[in-house]
Scaffold this active site. Structure first.
Site, PDB file in Angstrom:
ATOM      1  N   GLU A 272       0.844  -1.190   0.000  1.00 16.25           N
ATOM      2  CA  GLU A 272       0.000   0.000   0.000  1.00 16.25           C
ATOM      3  C   GLU A 272       0.883   1.245   0.000  1.00 16.25           C
ATOM      4  O   GLU A 272       1.935   1.253   0.655  1.00 16.25           O
ATOM      5  CB  GLU A 272      -0.921  -0.011   1.224  1.00 16.25           C
ATOM      6  CG  GLU A 272      -1.898  -1.187   1.172  1.00 16.25           C
ATOM      7  CD  GLU A 272      -2.888  -1.232   2.325  1.00 16.25           C
ATOM      8  OE1 GLU A 272      -2.852  -0.334   3.196  1.00 16.25           O
ATOM      9  OE2 GLU A 272      -3.699  -2.168   2.347  1.00 16.25           O
ATOM     10  N   HIS A 295      -7.981   1.190   1.676  1.00 19.39           N
ATOM     11  CA  HIS A 295      -7.862   0.752   3.087  1.00 19.39           C
ATOM     12  C   HIS A 295      -8.642   1.685   4.038  1.00 19.39           C
ATOM     13  O   HIS A 295      -8.089   2.200   5.012  1.00 19.39           O
ATOM     14  CB  HIS A 295      -6.388   0.677   3.508  1.00 19.39           C
ATOM     15  CG  HIS A 295      -6.170  -0.239   4.688  1.00 19.39           C
ATOM     16  ND1 HIS A 295      -5.018  -0.934   4.881  1.00 19.39           N
ATOM     17  CD2 HIS A 295      -6.971  -0.564   5.728  1.00 19.39           C
ATOM     18  CE1 HIS A 295      -5.102  -1.648   5.988  1.00 19.39           C
ATOM     19  NE2 HIS A 295      -6.295  -1.433   6.526  1.00 19.39           N
TER      20      HIS A 295
HETATM   21  P1  NAI Z   1     -10.818 -11.001  15.184  1.00 18.27           P
HETATM   22  O1  NAI Z   1      -9.548 -11.443  15.802  1.00 18.27           O
HETATM   23  O2  NAI Z   1     -11.938 -10.588  16.059  1.00 18.27           O
HETATM   24  O3  NAI Z   1     -11.376 -12.176  14.213  1.00 18.27           O
HETATM   25  C1  NAI Z   1     -10.566 -12.902  13.327  1.00 18.27           C
HETATM   26  C2  NAI Z   1     -11.156 -14.292  13.205  1.00 18.27           C
HETATM   27  O4  NAI Z   1     -10.452 -14.993  12.195  1.00 18.27           O
HETATM   28  C3  NAI Z   1     -11.047 -15.106  14.490  1.00 18.27           C
HETATM   29  O5  NAI Z   1     -12.307 -15.642  14.828  1.00 18.27           O
HETATM   30  C4  NAI Z   1     -10.029 -16.191  14.123  1.00 18.27           C
HETATM   31  O6  NAI Z   1     -10.261 -17.414  14.823  1.00 18.27           O
HETATM   32  C5  NAI Z   1     -10.291 -16.343  12.647  1.00 18.27           C
HETATM   33  N1  NAI Z   1      -9.203 -16.973  11.906  1.00 18.27           N
HETATM   34  C6  NAI Z   1      -7.854 -16.865  12.123  1.00 18.27           C
HETATM   35  N2  NAI Z   1      -7.191 -17.595  11.214  1.00 18.27           N
HETATM   36  C7  NAI Z   1      -8.108 -18.165  10.416  1.00 18.27           C
HETATM   37  C8  NAI Z   1      -8.024 -19.049   9.301  1.00 18.27           C
HETATM   38  N3  NAI Z   1      -6.835 -19.468   8.813  1.00 18.27           N
HETATM   39  N4  NAI Z   1      -9.178 -19.461   8.735  1.00 18.27           N
HETATM   40  C9  NAI Z   1     -10.378 -19.056   9.217  1.00 18.27           C
HETATM   41  N5  NAI Z   1     -10.517 -18.233  10.284  1.00 18.27           N
HETATM   42  C10 NAI Z   1      -9.399 -17.789  10.857  1.00 18.27           C
HETATM   43  O7  NAI Z   1     -10.427  -9.844  14.158  1.00 18.27           O
HETATM   44  P2  NAI Z   1     -11.369  -8.691  13.602  1.00 18.27           P
HETATM   45  O8  NAI Z   1     -11.378  -7.537  14.530  1.00 18.27           O
HETATM   46  O9  NAI Z   1     -12.664  -9.268  13.191  1.00 18.27           O
HETATM   47  O10 NAI Z   1     -10.520  -8.246  12.315  1.00 18.27           O
HETATM   48  C11 NAI Z   1     -10.415  -9.094  11.191  1.00 18.27           C
HETATM   49  C12 NAI Z   1      -9.419  -8.504  10.203  1.00 18.27           C
HETATM   50  O11 NAI Z   1      -9.860  -7.216   9.758  1.00 18.27           O
HETATM   51  C13 NAI Z   1      -8.016  -8.300  10.768  1.00 18.27           C
HETATM   52  O12 NAI Z   1      -7.089  -8.767   9.820  1.00 18.27           O
HETATM   53  C14 NAI Z   1      -7.875  -6.813  10.876  1.00 18.27           C
HETATM   54  O13 NAI Z   1      -6.541  -6.385  10.695  1.00 18.27           O
HETATM   55  C15 NAI Z   1      -8.744  -6.344   9.711  1.00 18.27           C
HETATM   56  N6  NAI Z   1      -9.204  -4.955   9.823  1.00 18.27           N
HETATM   57  C16 NAI Z   1      -9.231  -4.202   8.683  1.00 18.27           C
HETATM   58  C17 NAI Z   1      -9.650  -2.887   8.732  1.00 18.27           C
HETATM   59  C18 NAI Z   1      -9.709  -2.073   7.494  1.00 18.27           C
HETATM   60  O14 NAI Z   1      -9.599  -0.848   7.567  1.00 18.27           O
HETATM   61  N7  NAI Z   1      -9.894  -2.671   6.345  1.00 18.27           N
HETATM   62  C19 NAI Z   1     -10.021  -2.244  10.000  1.00 18.27           C
HETATM   63  C20 NAI Z   1     -10.066  -3.165  11.130  1.00 18.27           C
HETATM   64  C21 NAI Z   1      -9.642  -4.461  11.026  1.00 18.27           C
END
Ligand code: NAI
Length: 412
Positions: A272, A295
């Protein structure tokens, strides 16, 4: 002098807070509510100026640009905690802060709703080919058609990663009448009518829309390659607002060009740009029915406000109760306050014999312990002790004088 006071709090009126980088005013409001002195600096300062400015400060609040280096931490003579009013914390030397007994707090979940709402809007955009319509009309082209446009009601949404964001997307999607299935490596409770499927392959085969909400881990790195995309239904859609490392964008571009996929929405990229301006490159640029966003999944004013509240509350929780739960670099302790007790907070080097020395001090003062909680990591231990008010000051001074003690504080 009577030391018996009813409440256990730190004298927050004497706490000096320094906030950089236009942190949302929701944070200052919380600090001001606790009668802390709040100073703000609109940008980030270079290290040389920061080492001067941080003297006498108890809590420093930063966003992504301020670098809290070891040198800055060493100059911070009164620093108790660092608040990162953002998600990332790699702008802070977390190891150095840990060794100095300074917990660092951030706000990993304050913007999750913003991401979930973006995804919902994109599902509709893709289903109605809105991106192309808008672009065409802005170039004066009238192109009214229903071909390739669909309702999302009754369609299957597959959520990969059913955590804070994925589960919210599922709930919102059901309100649109979608049927939600999900896949996660951890056992997750299904919200409303969503259904867990046995494997990623099953999810890919059943879904009309697939959306990714996984963290960046070695397992999720490149987890969607050409062979996985090939397992998706013909004419389905792919969305990713999680991490740029998850999807192979060259493979995705091929699947879109061949017509296997009907569209995609991407918010995060393997590389990015560092700042705003021209120069963005991606194999997806210019493709039909592809929604590209820079993003911005979590970038809303509401999220900034929530971040202000979350981090300021965590910092005050540490100041007033010694709570470190949620800190990214510190042993986690949370203990309810005991009326009638004083609380001693002690961060110490995690070496053999520390607890024996501390217990010796407590016993030699005849201190009655109301509650005690110790948490450790590889380098430090963090001990919270509630004890009789009558001896608390003497005990605190004796513990603070131990050569293994890093930081010791008392809450009255
Ligand atoms: P979270 O930690 O609450 O949830 C992530 C889930 O993914 C967990 O339930 C975990 O068990 C699961 N997981 C991990 N590895 C996996 C795999 N190989 N296969 C299937 N499931 C798997 O995280 P949250 O808060 O929901 O965030 C998710 C993503 O969104 C993160 O990567 C975060 O960096 C990203 N994000 C992006 C933003 C943006 O501006 N686009 C803003 C905020 C978060």
């Amino acid at each position: 002098m009577s030391r018996a006071r009813s409440a256990t709090t730190f004298p927050s009126g004497k706490i000096k807070i320094l906030l950089f980088e236009n942190i949302h005013e929701s944070a200052s409001a919380i600090f001001a509510n606790h009668e802390c002195t709040v100073e703000t600096v609109s940008g980030a300062l270079p290290e040389k100026e920061l080492v001067e400015r941080i003297k006498g400060v108890h809590i420093v609040g930063i966003r992504s640009k301020t670098q809290i280096t070891k040198r800055v931490l060493e100059a911070a003579d009164y620093l108790l905690a660092v608040g990162c009013f953002c998600i990332g914390t790699n702008q802070v030397d977390l190891n150095a802060a840990n060794r100095m007994g300074i917990p660092v707090f951030n706000a990993p979940f304050s913007n999750t709703r913003s991401v979930a709402e973006l995804i919902m809007s994109e599902i509709v955009m893709l289903a109605r080919r809105l991106g192309d319509c808008v672009r065409e009309l802005h170039t004066n082209l009238w192109n009214k058609s229903s071909t390739g446009c669909h309702e999302i009601r009754g369609k299957v949404l597959g959520v990969v990663g059913y955590g804070h964001i994925g589960s919210q997307v599922g709930v919102l999607a059901e309100m649109f009448g979608m049927r939600v299935i999900f896949h996660d490596i951890t056992k997750r409770l299904p919200m409303s009518n969503s259904r867990e499927v046995e494997s990623l392959d099953q999810l890919l085969a059943e879904s009309d829309f697939v959306t990714f909400h996984v963290p960046a881990t070695p397992e999720t790195n490149g987890m969607m390659q050409a062979e996985h995309i090939a397992k998706m239904k013909k004419g389905s859609y792919l969305l990713n607002a999680s991490r740029g490392s998850v999807i192979n964008l060259e493979a995705l571009a091929e699947a879109l060009k061949s017509g296997h996929l009907a569209g995609a929405a991407i918010d995060v990229y393997p590389k990015e740009p560092r700042g705003n301006g021209p120069g963005f490159e991606s194999p997806l640029v210019g493709l039909k029915n592809v929604v590209l966003t820079p993003h911005i999944g979590g970038s809303t004013e509401e999220a900034q406000e929530n971040i202000g509240v979350e981090v300021a509350t965590a910092c005050m929780g540490f100041i007033n109760k010694g709570t470190t739960v949620g800190s990214v670099n510190f042993p986690q302790v949370e203990m309810p306050l005991k009326p009638g007790a004083h609380r001693i907070l002690n961060a110490h080097r995690n070496v053999p014999g520390v607890m024996a020395e501390i217990l010796k001090i407590l016993s030699s003062h005849d201190a009655n312990i109301h509650a005690q909680n110790l948490a450790t990591d590889e380098h430090i231990g963090y001990l919270v002790t509630d004890l009789d008010q009558s001896v608390s000051d003497d005990v605190k001074m004796a513990i603070a004088a131990l050569p293994t003690s890093i930081k010791t504080r008392i809450l009255y």
